[in-house]
Design a protein around this motif. Structure first.
Motif, PDB file in Angstrom:
ATOM      1  N   LEU A   1       0.707  -1.260  -0.103  1.00  0.00           N
ATOM      2  CA  LEU A   1       0.034  -0.382   0.097  1.00  0.00           C
ATOM      3  C   LEU A   1       0.792   1.003   0.211  1.00  0.00           C
ATOM      4  N   ILE A   2       1.939   0.796   0.243  1.00  0.00           N
ATOM      5  CA  ILE A   2       2.825   2.163   1.016  1.00  0.00           C
ATOM      6  C   ILE A   2       2.899   3.301  -0.885  1.00  0.00           C
ATOM      7  N   SER A   3       3.187   2.481  -1.992  1.00  0.00           N
ATOM      8  CA  SER A   3       3.174   3.412  -2.636  1.00  0.00           C
ATOM      9  C   SER A   3       1.552   4.425  -3.647  1.00  0.00           C
ATOM     10  N   LYS A   4       0.805   3.867  -2.981  1.00  0.00           N
ATOM     11  CA  LYS A   4      -0.430   4.531  -2.676  1.00  0.00           C
ATOM     12  C   LYS A   4      -0.632   6.203  -2.440  1.00  0.00           C
ATOM     13  N   ILE A   5       0.301   5.771  -1.067  1.00  0.00           N
ATOM     14  CA  ILE A   5       0.628   7.196  -0.753  1.00  0.00           C
ATOM     15  C   ILE A   5       1.184   8.990  -1.390  1.00  0.00           C
ATOM     16  N   ASN A   6      -0.059   9.031  -0.790  1.00  0.00           N
ATOM     17  CA  ASN A   6       0.172  10.980  -2.144  1.00  0.00           C
ATOM     18  C   ASN A   6       0.998  11.436  -1.322  1.00  0.00           C
ATOM     19  N   LEU A   7       2.596  12.348  -1.940  1.00  0.00           N
ATOM     20  CA  LEU A   7       3.568  12.845  -1.435  1.00  0.00           C
ATOM     21  C   LEU A   7       3.318  14.055  -0.854  1.00  0.00           C
ATOM     22  N   PRO A   8       3.713  14.752   0.388  1.00  0.00           N
ATOM     23  CA  PRO A   8       3.264  15.862   1.056  1.00  0.00           C
ATOM     24  C   PRO A   8       3.038  16.856  -0.373  1.00  0.00           C
ATOM     25  N   ASP A   9       2.342  17.960  -0.318  1.00  0.00           N
ATOM     26  CA  ASP A   9       1.840  18.583  -1.148  1.00  0.00           C
ATOM     27  C   ASP A   9       3.377  19.787  -0.533  1.00  0.00           C
ATOM     28  N   GLU A  10       3.695  21.253  -1.023  1.00  0.00           N
ATOM     29  CA  GLU A  10       4.540  22.188  -0.532  1.00  0.00           C
ATOM     30  C   GLU A  10       3.639  22.820   0.732  1.00  0.00           C
ATOM     31  N   GLU A  11       2.781  22.723   0.896  1.00  0.00           N
ATOM     32  CA  GLU A  11       2.349  23.926   2.319  1.00  0.00           C
ATOM     33  C   GLU A  11       2.674  22.873   3.365  1.00  0.00           C
ATOM     34  N   THR A  12       2.775  21.488   2.878  1.00  0.00           N
ATOM     35  CA  THR A  12       2.596  20.340   3.809  1.00  0.00           C
ATOM     36  C   THR A  12       3.893  20.430   4.208  1.00  0.00           C
ATOM     37  N   GLU A  13       5.235  20.218   3.135  1.00  0.00           N
ATOM     38  CA  GLU A  13       6.422  20.283   3.520  1.00  0.00           C
ATOM     39  C   GLU A  13       7.035  21.405   4.484  1.00  0.00           C
ATOM     40  N   ILE A  14       6.256  22.556   3.814  1.00  0.00           N
ATOM     41  CA  ILE A  14       6.815  23.542   4.791  1.00  0.00           C
ATOM     42  C   ILE A  14       6.698  22.916   6.358  1.00  0.00           C
ATOM     43  N   LYS A  15       5.389  22.870   6.847  1.00  0.00           N
ATOM     44  CA  LYS A  15       4.436  22.378   7.861  1.00  0.00           C
ATOM     45  C   LYS A  15       5.452  21.231   8.922  1.00  0.00           C
ATOM     46  N   LEU A  16       5.939  20.291   7.723  1.00  0.00           N
ATOM     47  CA  LEU A  16       6.893  19.261   8.802  1.00  0.00           C
ATOM     48  C   LEU A  16       8.436  19.665   8.936  1.00  0.00           C
ATOM     49  N   ASN A  17       9.008  20.569   7.545  1.00  0.00           N
ATOM     50  CA  ASN A  17      10.186  21.384   7.962  1.00  0.00           C
ATOM     51  C   ASN A  17      10.306  22.107   9.498  1.00  0.00           C
ATOM     52  N   ILE A  18       9.377  21.693   9.730  1.00  0.00           N
ATOM     53  CA  ILE A  18       9.554  23.111  11.114  1.00  0.00           C
ATOM     54  C   ILE A  18       9.975  22.313  12.380  1.00  0.00           C
ATOM     55  N   GLN A  19       8.383  21.664  11.729  1.00  0.00           N
ATOM     56  CA  GLN A  19       8.681  20.111  13.370  1.00  0.00           C
ATOM     57  C   GLN A  19       9.928  19.552  12.782  1.00  0.00           C
ATOM     58  N   ASN A  20      10.535  19.070  12.389  1.00  0.00           N
ATOM     59  CA  ASN A  20      12.005  18.477  11.934  1.00  0.00           C
ATOM     60  C   ASN A  20      12.743  18.955  11.272  1.00  0.00           C
ATOM     61  N   THR A  21      13.663  19.343  12.431  1.00  0.00           N
ATOM     62  CA  THR A  21      14.601  20.806  11.889  1.00  0.00           C
ATOM     63  C   THR A  21      15.275  20.388  10.555  1.00  0.00           C
ATOM     64  N   THR A  22      15.516  18.399  10.942  1.00  0.00           N
ATOM     65  CA  THR A  22      17.062  18.658   9.823  1.00  0.00           C
ATOM     66  C   THR A  22      16.632  17.442   8.503  1.00  0.00           C
ATOM     67  N   ARG A  23      15.170  17.467   8.302  1.00  0.00           N
ATOM     68  CA  ARG A  23      14.693  16.776   7.581  1.00  0.00           C
ATOM     69  C   ARG A  23      15.536  17.718   5.807  1.00  0.00           C
ATOM     70  N   TRP A  24      15.371  18.466   5.982  1.00  0.00           N
ATOM     71  CA  TRP A  24      15.965  19.054   5.052  1.00  0.00           C
ATOM     72  C   TRP A  24      17.277  17.626   4.544  1.00  0.00           C
ATOM     73  N   LYS A  25      17.607  17.541   5.246  1.00  0.00           N
ATOM     74  CA  LYS A  25      19.909  16.643   4.955  1.00  0.00           C
ATOM     75  C   LYS A  25      18.549  15.602   4.353  1.00  0.00           C
ATOM     76  N   THR A  26      17.436  14.912   4.123  1.00  0.00           N
ATOM     77  CA  THR A  26      17.386  13.781   3.095  1.00  0.00           C
ATOM     78  C   THR A  26      17.282  13.813   1.065  1.00  0.00           C
ATOM     79  N   LYS A  27      16.939  15.307   1.178  1.00  0.00           N
ATOM     80  CA  LYS A  27      16.299  16.368   0.105  1.00  0.00           C
ATOM     81  C   LYS A  27      17.664  16.384  -0.699  1.00  0.00           C
ATOM     82  N   PHE A  28      18.513  16.696   0.432  1.00  0.00           N
ATOM     83  CA  PHE A  28      19.982  17.530   0.071  1.00  0.00           C
ATOM     84  C   PHE A  28      20.209  16.064  -0.041  1.00  0.00           C
ATOM     85  N   GLU A  29      21.202  15.106   0.290  1.00  0.00           N
ATOM     86  CA  GLU A  29      21.666  14.059  -0.259  1.00  0.00           C
ATOM     87  C   GLU A  29      21.206  13.170  -1.358  1.00  0.00           C
TER      88      GLU A  29
END
Length: 642
Positions: free
Chosen positions: A356-384
């Motif tokens: 089922l994991i492939s059917k989960i929608n990826l977060p939209d821009e607004e959600t990305e911004i909110k998640l990055n506030i909660q997890n301040t090191t989350r950017w590292k995954t995308k940077f890598e």
């Protein structure tokens, strides 16, 4: 003889008719005692009796309940029902508060406690003092029996049925676990309490289920499945987009799980009952058939659904690149109960999620911004990911980093994205590296603390050919810090690498004449006509010996400490606290260890020093361990500020 007997009977009957019956005296304590010994059968629970309070002896003795003036129906669940003795609301700090209760209140409390232990939960009609007295009573009893599982079960039931005690039950349970050295239990509760707080849904307050039933347009069957979970609230679930994806995954998971059981000639109800039986007997240690057993069996179904929901949340978190996860290990105290729960339920859910994991929608821009506030090191995954896919296209790399920065615009650690990007691209494109460094300074100047990180000398050597370029970039940076003109700084960087050639006007006839007369002069002239490469080489040799950009910050406002003068912090201490603030007051222990080493300190010693300095002001520890993280209580941090 017969006549004498008849006369005696007449006399007795006459005396009985004249004498008023003694009021039947019943108190809460007697009722509780009779129920405990199964002697309450003499009371008819299907009829109405008259109850009134009669004072006997002492003026303040309210303990006697007589058959009399008021009519109350006897409820089969509550035993003898009387209006709950009113107890004016007050803050209850210990069980000793019962000493200030009236006799009637004390008697009712004993009845209430007995009912609670027998799995019957009375409506206190707003008199919450009784529930808090019971809380402290159960805590005192734990000091005698030392059974953590029993106390945890009791406090969970207390919190669920009397929600005002919920927060206190968790905090006191953690303290009791710490006293007996149950570190695993403490870690589990702190994780759950940090990110998860459960209460049964209150539609008038939360309307949580109704909200998503409407948004997702759920069917009746889907609604019934959603109704089986408790209301959950944490920072991740409170983001609507995340909550929708979790609920969709949860509903799909339950549908697939039901089909798996059906294929095995079973059902969810049957499987859950079998799992619950093992959990209740082995984890809670309740005797089969007892009142506690029956109540626990009933509550286990909701608990199973809630744990499946939590597992779905973890799957969505992982899919969204959100590191922090919810702990799902509710029956760790019993290996048998844990294996039953994991084998028959959690392992099956994990297999379902692989599909089922492939059917989960990826977060939209607004959600990305909110998640990055909660997890301040989350950017590292995308940077890598961006760094790994780099194909020598510096412009594309810079565009991707700027876009990543936009998604982290509310993240207090956003400047670190540009600093790391500048370091990475330096060996491929010098101009792009300096442009990204200007982006870093732009965000650093907007942050709470100006860190003013410097590129390493090795990187600087690869960026500049000569002293002129070093001095030019240093001037750009210093001007930018003073005037904050971002566009001016960005536009100035390309000029550093513009080709600069000497303009020499030559008289060809004179050269020819001199060439004829002095052939040696030709060699001297050739030196003038040489390219700048030799000068560059000489300058580069000088740079190799020593190079460093000295960025001067003239704005004094950044140098003023934001912390109270009474706290004798050293620079390393303030730097540590500022690092916590930029990481949303939670740092992985491994990352903090790296930070401490960069400052030439040991992590434990550094934390102890800061805690020692702050202890007198806070009367508590400022920095604490939270599983794999070090965390700071934000309320405590605010107290440190000037």
């Amino acid at each position: 003889m017969t006549i004498v007997i008849i006369i005696l009977i007449i006399i007795v009957l006459a005396s009985v008719g004249k004498k008023k019956p003694e009021p039947k005296k019943v108190n809460y304590y007697d009722i509780a005692k009779n129920q405990r010994t199964n002697q309450v059968s003499s009371i008819n629970r299907t009829h109405t009796i008259n109850v009134s309070v009669t004072r006997s002896g002492s003026k303040n003795d309210d303990s006697i309940i007589d058959v009399g003036s008021q009519s109350h129906r006897i409820d089969s669940d509550y035993g003898l029902e009387s209006k709950v003795p009113y107890w004016s609301h007050s803050y209850v700090y210990s069980y000793s508060e019962i000493n200030y209760a009236t006799s009637n209140q004390k008697k009712f409390y004993q009845y209430y406690k007995t009912q609670f232990l027998n799995g019957q939960f009375l409506d206190l009609e707003g008199n919450t003092n009784y529930a808090f007295i019971l809380l402290f009573d159960l805590l005192n009893e734990f000091d005698q029996h030392k059974k953590v599982a029993q106390l945890e079960s009791q406090l969970e039931i207390l919190g669920n049925h009397y929600p005002k005690t919920k927060t206190y039950t968790i905090n006191f349970l953690i303290k009791k676990m710490e006293q007996v050295g149950d570190t695993d239990g403490v870690a589990r509760l702190r994780e759950d309490h940090y990110d998860y707080q459960y209460t049964q849904v209150n539609y008038s307050t939360f309307e949580w289920r109704n909200k998503y039933k409407k948004i997702l347009n759920l069917t009746k069957d889907e609604t019934n499945v959603l109704d089986k979970i408790w209301y959950s609230s944490n920072n991740f679930v409170n983001i609507e987009y995340c909550s929708i994806e979790i609920i969709k995954l949860y509903l799909a998971t339950m549908k697939n799980l039901e089909q798996i059981y059906i294929d095995n000639n079973s059902s969810i109800e049957k499987e859950f009952d079998e799992i619950a039986d093992v959990v209740v007997r082995k984890h809670f240690r309740y005797r089969k058939g007892s009142n506690n057993y029956k109540h626990a069996m009933h509550s286990c179904e909701n608990e199973f659904h809630t744990n499946i929901f939590k597992f779905c949340e973890n799957t969505v978190r992982e899919h969204f690149g959100h590191k922090r996860k919810i702990t799902i290990d509710p029956y760790a105290s019993s290996l048998e109960a844990k294996e039953e729960f994991e084998t028959k339920l959690i392992n099956k859910v994990a297999q379902i999620h692989l599909e089922l994991i492939s059917k989960i929608n990826l977060p939209d821009e607004e959600t990305e911004i909110k998640l990055n506030i909660q997890n301040t090191t989350r950017w590292k995954t995308k940077f890598e990911e961006i760094s790994s896919n780099f194909n020598n296209n510096s412009k594309e790399f810079m565009d991707q980093i700027i876009e990543l920065g936009k998604l982290n615009k509310e993240n207090p650690s956003v400047e670190n994205i540009f600093f790391e990007a500048s370091k990475f691209i330096a060996k491929y494109n010098q101009e792009t590296a300096l442009l990204l460094y200007i982006h870093y300074l732009y965000h650093d100047l907007k942050s709470v603390t100006f860190d003013n990180k410097q590129l390493t000398k090795t990187i600087q050597k690869s960026l500049f050919k000569n002293d002129e370029q070093v001095e030019g970039f240093q001037a750009i940076v210093n001007d930018f810090i003073n005037d904050k003109d971002f566009e001016k700084a960005i536009n100035s960087v390309p000029q550093l690498y513009a080709v600069k050639r000497k303009k020499i006007q030559l008289d060809k006839s004179l050269i020819k004449e001199v060439q004829q007369q002095h052939s040696g002069t030709v060699e001297l002239l050739n030196e003038y006509l040489k390219d700048d490469s030799s000068e560059d080489l000489d300058d580069k040799i000088k740079i190799e010996e020593q190079i460093e950009i000295n960025i001067v910050q003239s704005n004094e406002e950044h140098t003023i400490s934001i912390y109270s003068k009474e706290l004798l912090f050293k620079p390393i201490h303030t730097s540590t606290l500022e690092t916590f603030a930029k990481n949303n007051f939670s740092i992985l222990q491994s990352e903090f260890e790296t930070f401490a080493k960069s400052k030439g300190a040991f992590k434990n010693q550094l934390i102890e020093n800061i805690n020692e300095i702050c202890f007198e002001s806070l009367d508590d520890l400022l920095i604490e361990e939270d599983e794999a993280y070090y965390t700071i209580n934000q309320d405590y941090y605010q107290k440190l500020l000037a």
